[in-house]
Write an enzyme that holds these catalytic residues in place. Structure first.
Site, PDB file in Angstrom:
ATOM      1  N   ASP A  92       0.773  -1.321  -0.368  1.00  0.00           N
ATOM      2  CA  ASP A  92      -0.259  -0.098  -0.150  1.00  0.00           C
ATOM      3  C   ASP A  92       0.832   1.375   0.313  1.00  0.00           C
ATOM      4  OD1 ASP A  92      -1.752  -1.916   0.277  1.00  0.00           O
ATOM      5  OD2 ASP A  92      -2.936  -0.816   1.848  1.00  0.00           O
ATOM      6  N   ASP A 111      -4.893  -1.277  -1.446  1.00  0.00           N
ATOM      7  CA  ASP A 111      -6.235  -0.608  -1.239  1.00  0.00           C
ATOM      8  C   ASP A 111      -7.118  -0.225  -1.959  1.00  0.00           C
ATOM      9  OD1 ASP A 111      -6.985  -1.315   1.636  1.00  0.00           O
ATOM     10  OD2 ASP A 111      -6.700   1.003   2.549  1.00  0.00           O
ATOM     11  N   HIS A 157     -10.760   0.759  -2.657  1.00  0.00           N
ATOM     12  CA  HIS A 157     -12.160   0.092  -2.012  1.00  0.00           C
ATOM     13  C   HIS A 157     -13.161   0.946  -3.289  1.00  0.00           C
ATOM     14  CE1 HIS A 157      -9.999  -0.211   1.115  1.00  0.00           C
ATOM     15  NE2 HIS A 157      -9.653   0.618   2.220  1.00  0.00           N
ATOM     16  N   HIS A 184     -10.953   7.117   1.692  1.00  0.00           N
ATOM     17  CA  HIS A 184      -9.131   6.792   0.857  1.00  0.00           C
ATOM     18  C   HIS A 184      -8.894   5.984  -0.094  1.00  0.00           C
ATOM     19  CE1 HIS A 184      -8.793   4.219   4.207  1.00  0.00           C
ATOM     20  NE2 HIS A 184      -8.646   3.585   3.524  1.00  0.00           N
ATOM     21  N   LYS A 219      -6.964  -4.759  -2.286  1.00  0.00           N
ATOM     22  CA  LYS A 219      -7.896  -5.229  -1.593  1.00  0.00           C
ATOM     23  C   LYS A 219      -8.848  -4.650  -1.112  1.00  0.00           C
ATOM     24  CE  LYS A 219      -3.622  -4.242   1.908  1.00  0.00           C
ATOM     25  NZ  LYS A 219      -4.585  -3.336   2.695  1.00  0.00           N
ATOM     26  N   CYS A 222      -1.802  -2.156   8.143  1.00  0.00           N
ATOM     27  CA  CYS A 222      -2.156  -3.440   6.624  1.00  0.00           C
ATOM     28  C   CYS A 222      -1.000  -4.463   6.466  1.00  0.00           C
ATOM     29  CB  CYS A 222      -1.975  -2.400   5.010  1.00  0.00           C
ATOM     30  SG  CYS A 222      -2.908  -2.307   5.624  1.00  0.00           S
TER      31      CYS A 222
END
Length: 332
Positions: free
Chosen positions: A86, A131, A133, A182, A207, A252
């Site tokens: 990340d 990440d 999202h 984020h 993820k 993470c």
């Protein structure tokens, strides 16, 4: 294999005693500058018992062949994966800039040492996690109005602030730390930082794609409902060792290291290539990794370890325990 057995069978009786096996371990666990690590006494006895397959208090040549193939060869010639977690814009200069968190770490400081490792260390595989999202993700504080907070939550919906943890109604109940919005899919904030080197043939793992559950670890979501492709990719590469670093150390990166250890991998956390959110939680992360037979190193130590010139007893012990576990399951 035979030459090794004969060299350490000091009394020539055709068996390795525990003292002779200790000599093997002292030769095995050392670095290229001659520093001998060795195993702790209780660890030595446990590893010896694992390869004493007949349980007669000695290791014969047939038993040593198992030890050689499943343990010594991996300790000396590991297959190493480098997992960069990340290193994305939002965590460095964007909406969740970790410099604004309690530890006040500068996330950009991980980029140069990571790049040096990518340029100088012959990893067998390189992974970048992101990440990723959706806009309605459960972790975003500005999405709090989309879900009902359970009566058991220690913080009410009205009182909740960024970085607080609330409990959402189920089933099942879901404890969730609230973060600023984020790493929204396809946004600038979700991109890997422009100064981070991206190597050829690297694999990207996405993820946090399920709007209803967060995903700190690169292996699993936080509820262990959905697995990413990381495990299958590591198995395909034949990886034995995972070198983990990135952002954030105590979130993470730490969750990924714990899952790597739980999954049976020899796990190395690279300290100077990681930055975190909270100093207390960073220390807890380190203690958890060390307590689970992982290793924490500086990036300057990585190349020798990847090349099998610096062989740590913690990783050897971890591997032996995994071999024992598989034997008990009948997989070995």
């Amino acid at each position: 294999m035979d030459a090794c057995f004969n060299a350490f069978d000091k009394d020539g009786d055709g068996f390795l005693s525990i003292s002779e096996f200790d000599l093997i371990c002292r030769a095995l666990f050392r670095n290229d500058r001659g520093k001998i690590y060795g195993l702790e006494e209780d660890q030595l006895r446990e590893v010896y018992s694992i390869f004493d397959l007949k349980g007669d208090g000695r290791i014969d040549r047939e038993e040593f062949e198992v030890c050689w193939n499943k343990w010594i060869k991996i300790c000396t010639r590991p297959k190493s994966a480098f997992l960069i977690v990340d290193v994305q814009n939002d965590f460095i200069t964007g909406s969740l800039n970790i410099k604004q968190c309690a530890a006040q770490h500068d996330g950009s400081e991980v980029i140069d040492p990571i790049n040096r490792l990518l340029e100088t260390v012959p990893f067998d595989a390189v992974f970048y996690s992101l990440d990723w999202h959706p806009v309605d993700h459960v972790s975003f504080i500005d999405n709090l109005h989309l879900r009902e907070v359970d009566i058991s939550s220690s913080i009410s919906k009205e009182a909740a602030r960024v970085y607080d943890t609330v409990t959402f109604q189920g089933p099942p109940l879901l404890k969730q730390r609230l973060w600023p919005r984020h790493c929204v899919q396809d946004s600038w904030g979700a991109e890997l930082h422009k100064d981070l080197k991206i190597v050829d043939n690297a694999i990207k793992i996405y993820k946090g794609t399920n709007p209803e559950v967060d995903s700190y670890s690169v292996f699993w979501d936080n509820k262990k409902l959905t697995e990413t492709t990381l495990s299958s990719q590591l198995q395909e590469k034949g990886a034995t060792d995972i070198y983990i670093c990135g952002l954030a150390y105590d979130v993470c990166v730490g969750a990924t290291a714990v899952d790597a250890l739980t999954s049976g991998y020899r796990t190395i956390l690279i300290d100077d290539c990681s930055r975190g959110v909270d100093l207390v939680d960073i220390e807890k992360t380190k203690a958890t990794v060390i307590g689970s037979n992982g290793v924490i190193v500086n990036s300057s130590q990585v190349k020798a370890m990847v090349e099998g010139r610096d062989r740590r007893p913690e990783l050897g012990y971890k591997l032996a325990l995994e071999i024992k576990h598989k034997m008990n399951l009948g997989d070995e």
